[in-house]
Motif scaffolding. Structure first.
Motif, PDB file in Angstrom:
ATOM      1  N   VAL A   1       0.844  -1.202   0.000  1.00  0.00           N
ATOM      2  CA  VAL A   1       0.000   0.000   0.000  1.00  0.00           C
ATOM      3  C   VAL A   1       0.881   1.255   0.000  1.00  0.00           C
ATOM      4  O   VAL A   1       0.605   2.228  -0.706  1.00  0.00           O
ATOM      5  CB  VAL A   1      -0.970  -0.016   1.213  1.00  0.00           C
ATOM      6  CG1 VAL A   1      -1.629   1.327   1.412  1.00  0.00           C
ATOM      7  CG2 VAL A   1      -2.018  -1.096   1.036  1.00  0.00           C
ATOM      8  N   ALA A   2       1.979   1.218   0.760  1.00  0.00           N
ATOM      9  CA  ALA A   2       2.887   2.373   0.810  1.00  0.00           C
ATOM     10  C   ALA A   2       3.463   2.646  -0.583  1.00  0.00           C
ATOM     11  O   ALA A   2       3.540   3.805  -1.009  1.00  0.00           O
ATOM     12  CB  ALA A   2       4.000   2.119   1.823  1.00  0.00           C
ATOM     13  N   ASP A   3       3.841   1.573  -1.310  1.00  0.00           N
ATOM     14  CA  ASP A   3       4.403   1.743  -2.666  1.00  0.00           C
ATOM     15  C   ASP A   3       3.363   2.350  -3.607  1.00  0.00           C
ATOM     16  O   ASP A   3       3.656   3.279  -4.359  1.00  0.00           O
ATOM     17  CB  ASP A   3       4.851   0.380  -3.233  1.00  0.00           C
ATOM     18  CG  ASP A   3       6.189  -0.037  -2.659  1.00  0.00           C
ATOM     19  OD1 ASP A   3       6.889   0.830  -2.095  1.00  0.00           O
ATOM     20  OD2 ASP A   3       6.517  -1.241  -2.749  1.00  0.00           O
TER      21      ASP A   3
ATOM     22  N   HIS B   1       3.401   6.169  -5.359  1.00  0.00           N
ATOM     23  CA  HIS B   1       3.264   6.367  -6.804  1.00  0.00           C
ATOM     24  C   HIS B   1       2.112   7.346  -7.103  1.00  0.00           C
ATOM     25  O   HIS B   1       2.283   8.312  -7.849  1.00  0.00           O
ATOM     26  CB  HIS B   1       3.031   5.007  -7.473  1.00  0.00           C
ATOM     27  CG  HIS B   1       2.794   5.100  -8.938  1.00  0.00           C
ATOM     28  ND1 HIS B   1       3.803   5.385  -9.830  1.00  0.00           N
ATOM     29  CD2 HIS B   1       1.644   4.980  -9.662  1.00  0.00           C
ATOM     30  CE1 HIS B   1       3.292   5.434 -11.049  1.00  0.00           C
ATOM     31  NE2 HIS B   1       1.984   5.196 -10.965  1.00  0.00           N
ATOM     32  N   LEU B   2       0.961   7.114  -6.483  1.00  0.00           N
ATOM     33  CA  LEU B   2      -0.215   7.964  -6.738  1.00  0.00           C
ATOM     34  C   LEU B   2       0.039   9.407  -6.300  1.00  0.00           C
ATOM     35  O   LEU B   2      -0.357  10.356  -6.984  1.00  0.00           O
ATOM     36  CB  LEU B   2      -1.430   7.422  -5.968  1.00  0.00           C
ATOM     37  CG  LEU B   2      -2.122   6.207  -6.554  1.00  0.00           C
ATOM     38  CD1 LEU B   2      -3.138   5.640  -5.567  1.00  0.00           C
ATOM     39  CD2 LEU B   2      -2.823   6.593  -7.856  1.00  0.00           C
ATOM     40  N   LEU B   3       0.709   9.570  -5.174  1.00  0.00           N
ATOM     41  CA  LEU B   3       0.965  10.921  -4.656  1.00  0.00           C
ATOM     42  C   LEU B   3       1.904  11.679  -5.589  1.00  0.00           C
ATOM     43  O   LEU B   3       1.662  12.847  -5.924  1.00  0.00           O
ATOM     44  CB  LEU B   3       1.576  10.850  -3.246  1.00  0.00           C
ATOM     45  CG  LEU B   3       0.595  10.503  -2.128  1.00  0.00           C
ATOM     46  CD1 LEU B   3       1.333  10.023  -0.877  1.00  0.00           C
ATOM     47  CD2 LEU B   3      -0.283  11.702  -1.787  1.00  0.00           C
TER      48      LEU B   3
ATOM     49  N   ASP C   1      -7.449   0.108   2.507  1.00  0.00           N
ATOM     50  CA  ASP C   1      -6.316  -0.020   1.583  1.00  0.00           C
ATOM     51  C   ASP C   1      -6.733  -0.037   0.102  1.00  0.00           C
ATOM     52  O   ASP C   1      -5.910   0.136  -0.774  1.00  0.00           O
ATOM     53  CB  ASP C   1      -5.485  -1.265   1.935  1.00  0.00           C
ATOM     54  CG  ASP C   1      -6.348  -2.492   2.133  1.00  0.00           C
ATOM     55  OD1 ASP C   1      -7.456  -2.521   1.563  1.00  0.00           O
ATOM     56  OD2 ASP C   1      -5.930  -3.407   2.859  1.00  0.00           O
ATOM     57  N   TYR C   2      -8.033  -0.259  -0.201  1.00  0.00           N
ATOM     58  CA  TYR C   2      -8.463  -0.279  -1.613  1.00  0.00           C
ATOM     59  C   TYR C   2      -9.043   1.074  -2.054  1.00  0.00           C
ATOM     60  O   TYR C   2      -9.643   1.172  -3.110  1.00  0.00           O
ATOM     61  CB  TYR C   2      -9.465  -1.426  -1.860  1.00  0.00           C
ATOM     62  CG  TYR C   2     -10.619  -1.472  -0.874  1.00  0.00           C
ATOM     63  CD1 TYR C   2     -11.689  -0.587  -0.974  1.00  0.00           C
ATOM     64  CD2 TYR C   2     -10.633  -2.408   0.156  1.00  0.00           C
ATOM     65  CE1 TYR C   2     -12.737  -0.623  -0.073  1.00  0.00           C
ATOM     66  CE2 TYR C   2     -11.676  -2.451   1.063  1.00  0.00           C
ATOM     67  CZ  TYR C   2     -12.720  -1.552   0.945  1.00  0.00           C
ATOM     68  OH  TYR C   2     -13.755  -1.586   1.858  1.00  0.00           O
ATOM     69  N   GLU C   3      -8.886   2.092  -1.214  1.00  0.00           N
ATOM     70  CA  GLU C   3      -9.489   3.392  -1.563  1.00  0.00           C
ATOM     71  C   GLU C   3      -8.416   4.456  -1.812  1.00  0.00           C
ATOM     72  O   GLU C   3      -8.647   5.635  -1.563  1.00  0.00           O
ATOM     73  CB  GLU C   3     -10.351   3.879  -0.409  1.00  0.00           C
ATOM     74  CG  GLU C   3     -11.483   2.968  -0.039  1.00  0.00           C
ATOM     75  CD  GLU C   3     -12.159   3.410   1.246  1.00  0.00           C
ATOM     76  OE1 GLU C   3     -13.380   3.508   1.244  1.00  0.00           O
ATOM     77  OE2 GLU C   3     -11.449   3.663   2.242  1.00  0.00           O
ATOM     78  N   LEU C   4      -7.236   4.043  -2.289  1.00  0.00           N
ATOM     79  CA  LEU C   4      -6.107   4.974  -2.314  1.00  0.00           C
ATOM     80  C   LEU C   4      -6.294   6.136  -3.293  1.00  0.00           C
ATOM     81  O   LEU C   4      -5.903   7.264  -3.013  1.00  0.00           O
ATOM     82  CB  LEU C   4      -4.811   4.221  -2.627  1.00  0.00           C
ATOM     83  CG  LEU C   4      -4.485   3.086  -1.638  1.00  0.00           C
ATOM     84  CD1 LEU C   4      -3.164   2.430  -1.993  1.00  0.00           C
ATOM     85  CD2 LEU C   4      -4.444   3.600  -0.204  1.00  0.00           C
ATOM     86  N   GLU C   5      -6.924   5.844  -4.449  1.00  0.00           N
ATOM     87  CA  GLU C   5      -7.111   6.926  -5.435  1.00  0.00           C
ATOM     88  C   GLU C   5      -8.035   8.000  -4.872  1.00  0.00           C
ATOM     89  O   GLU C   5      -7.766   9.199  -4.977  1.00  0.00           O
ATOM     90  CB  GLU C   5      -7.660   6.367  -6.745  1.00  0.00           C
ATOM     91  CG  GLU C   5      -6.563   5.644  -7.482  1.00  0.00           C
ATOM     92  CD  GLU C   5      -6.991   5.083  -8.816  1.00  0.00           C
ATOM     93  OE1 GLU C   5      -8.016   5.524  -9.356  1.00  0.00           O
ATOM     94  OE2 GLU C   5      -6.284   4.181  -9.301  1.00  0.00           O
ATOM     95  N   GLU C   6      -9.109   7.540  -4.256  1.00  0.00           N
ATOM     96  CA  GLU C   6     -10.069   8.477  -3.653  1.00  0.00           C
ATOM     97  C   GLU C   6      -9.391   9.268  -2.530  1.00  0.00           C
ATOM     98  O   GLU C   6      -9.602  10.473  -2.376  1.00  0.00           O
ATOM     99  CB  GLU C   6     -11.254   7.674  -3.103  1.00  0.00           C
ATOM    100  CG  GLU C   6     -12.409   8.545  -2.678  1.00  0.00           C
ATOM    101  CD  GLU C   6     -13.486   7.748  -1.923  1.00  0.00           C
ATOM    102  OE1 GLU C   6     -13.549   6.518  -2.070  1.00  0.00           O
ATOM    103  OE2 GLU C   6     -14.235   8.396  -1.170  1.00  0.00           O
ATOM    104  N   LEU C   7      -8.531   8.580  -1.795  1.00  0.00           N
ATOM    105  CA  LEU C   7      -7.817   9.232  -0.680  1.00  0.00           C
ATOM    106  C   LEU C   7      -6.937  10.374  -1.216  1.00  0.00           C
ATOM    107  O   LEU C   7      -6.986  11.504  -0.714  1.00  0.00           O
ATOM    108  CB  LEU C   7      -6.952   8.181   0.036  1.00  0.00           C
ATOM    109  CG  LEU C   7      -6.185   8.572   1.286  1.00  0.00           C
ATOM    110  CD1 LEU C   7      -5.823   7.304   2.049  1.00  0.00           C
ATOM    111  CD2 LEU C   7      -4.926   9.337   1.032  1.00  0.00           C
ATOM    112  N   VAL C   8      -6.156  10.077  -2.263  1.00  0.00           N
ATOM    113  CA  VAL C   8      -5.239  11.093  -2.818  1.00  0.00           C
ATOM    114  C   VAL C   8      -6.051  12.253  -3.381  1.00  0.00           C
ATOM    115  O   VAL C   8      -5.716  13.430  -3.169  1.00  0.00           O
ATOM    116  CB  VAL C   8      -4.292  10.464  -3.876  1.00  0.00           C
ATOM    117  CG1 VAL C   8      -3.468  11.540  -4.576  1.00  0.00           C
ATOM    118  CG2 VAL C   8      -3.380   9.444  -3.209  1.00  0.00           C
TER     119      VAL C   8
END
Ligand code: NAD
Length: 274
Positions: free
Chosen positions: A19-21, A25-27, A83-90
């Motif tokens: 998840v950190a990786d 990348h997304l950030l 952990d599956y909501e990373l795009e929404e989080l960013v």
């Protein structure tokens, strides 16, 4: 859209490392920077324990840092994102920087009998005092007034958000985090015809403070969240609601009592008997 400096703190579970990786990348691809030394936002990836570690790593920068917790295991008390909501989080982090919430912290001052300088700490969950070899003996003062003599395994002082952690296990009340207060709870107090304590948890407002005086020659263990420090010749430990607060970014509102129910009552359904 302002570029953010983000630090990532994660545990060693494989899922958290992945998840950190992904998050890194997304950030970066959305124009933000990874900055472990001087961040605006600290994202913890793991569980409540990981968020506690992140808090202590950056507790000297609370006025400039906001925290956010991603959980890779069970729903936590400090971890709002999955952990599956990373795009929404960013996306939320970059576009909605106002959704903050702040919670009270515990201020701790340890004073010594010898000429050592006082030590100052902050806790997010709680601090406890326990004796190392024998029954713990201490005198509790409320705002400089003697309150009680304590004998037993120890005493714990928790924040409202920490009230669902160790405090709850020792019979403390669950406090809503909007209440700016700290809670003193006993750990197995001795109560008989000779020794007497209040015997119930006490909630202290931000105008008050609690001082626990220890006898000469005592060796004690002071816990501060996940840390233990063994101390000799402690004269007293003073607890109060801290001036500082922890701020959370992109906070997702989940009703506190709903979260408490999810964590502690879970699947037990209403029996519909009423
Ligand atoms: P840890 O990280 O293994 O955490 C222990 C458990 O406490 C985990 O299940 C965690 O999710 C939960 N927890 C942590 N903070 C919480 C909170 N605010 N509300 C509800 N649950 C919470 O253990 P650690 O890293 O050694 O210590 C971290 C914290 O764990 C301590 O601050 C203490 O409050 C708590 N703890 C509780 C007990 C207990 O209840 N008997 C024992 C040890 C530690």
């Amino acid at each position: 859209m302002e570029s953010l400096k983000v630090a990532l703190v994660f545990n060693h579970v494989e899922k958290s490392i992945q998840v950190a990786d992904q998050l890194k990348h997304l950030l970066v691809t959305s124009g933000n920077q990874i900055d472990q030394d001087n961040p605006d936002i600290v994202i913890s990836i793991g569980g409540d324990g990981t968020l506690l570690s992140a808090f202590h790593l950056y507790s000297h920068k609370l006025d400039q840092v906001r925290f956010l917790g991603v959980h890779t295991g069970h729903l936590g008390f400090y971890t709002d994102w999955r952990d599956y909501e990373l795009e929404e989080l960013v996306d939320t982090l970059c576009n909605n920087q106002e959704a903050n919430v702040s919670y009270p912290l515990l201020d701790i001052v340890i004073q010594y009998r010898d000429d050592r300088a006082d030590k100052h700490f902050l806790a997010l969950n709680e601090s406890s005092i326990k004796s190392i070899h024998r029954t713990m003996v201490g005198e509790v003062f409320m705002k400089e007034q003697f309150f009680e003599s304590f004998r037993g395994d120890g005493l714990s002082v928790s924040t409202p958000t920490g009230s669902t952690a160790y405090n709850k296990s020792i019979g403390g009340a669950v406090l809503h985090p909007s209440i700016e207060a700290i809670q003193l709870a006993e750990i197995a107090s001795l109560n008989n015809r000779v020794f007497r304590t209040i015997g119930s948890p006490i909630v202290v407002s931000k105008e008050d403070w609690i001082e626990i005086k220890l006898p000469q020659g005592s060796e004690c263990l002071i816990t501060i969240d996940q840390f233990n420090i063994q101390q000799e010749e402690v004269a007293s430990v003073i607890y109060r609601v801290a001036e500082e607060k922890i701020r959370f970014a992109s906070y997702r509102h989940m009703d506190f009592w709903h979260r408490v129910r999810e964590a502690f009552i879970g699947e037990h359904q209403r029996r519909n008997e009423i």
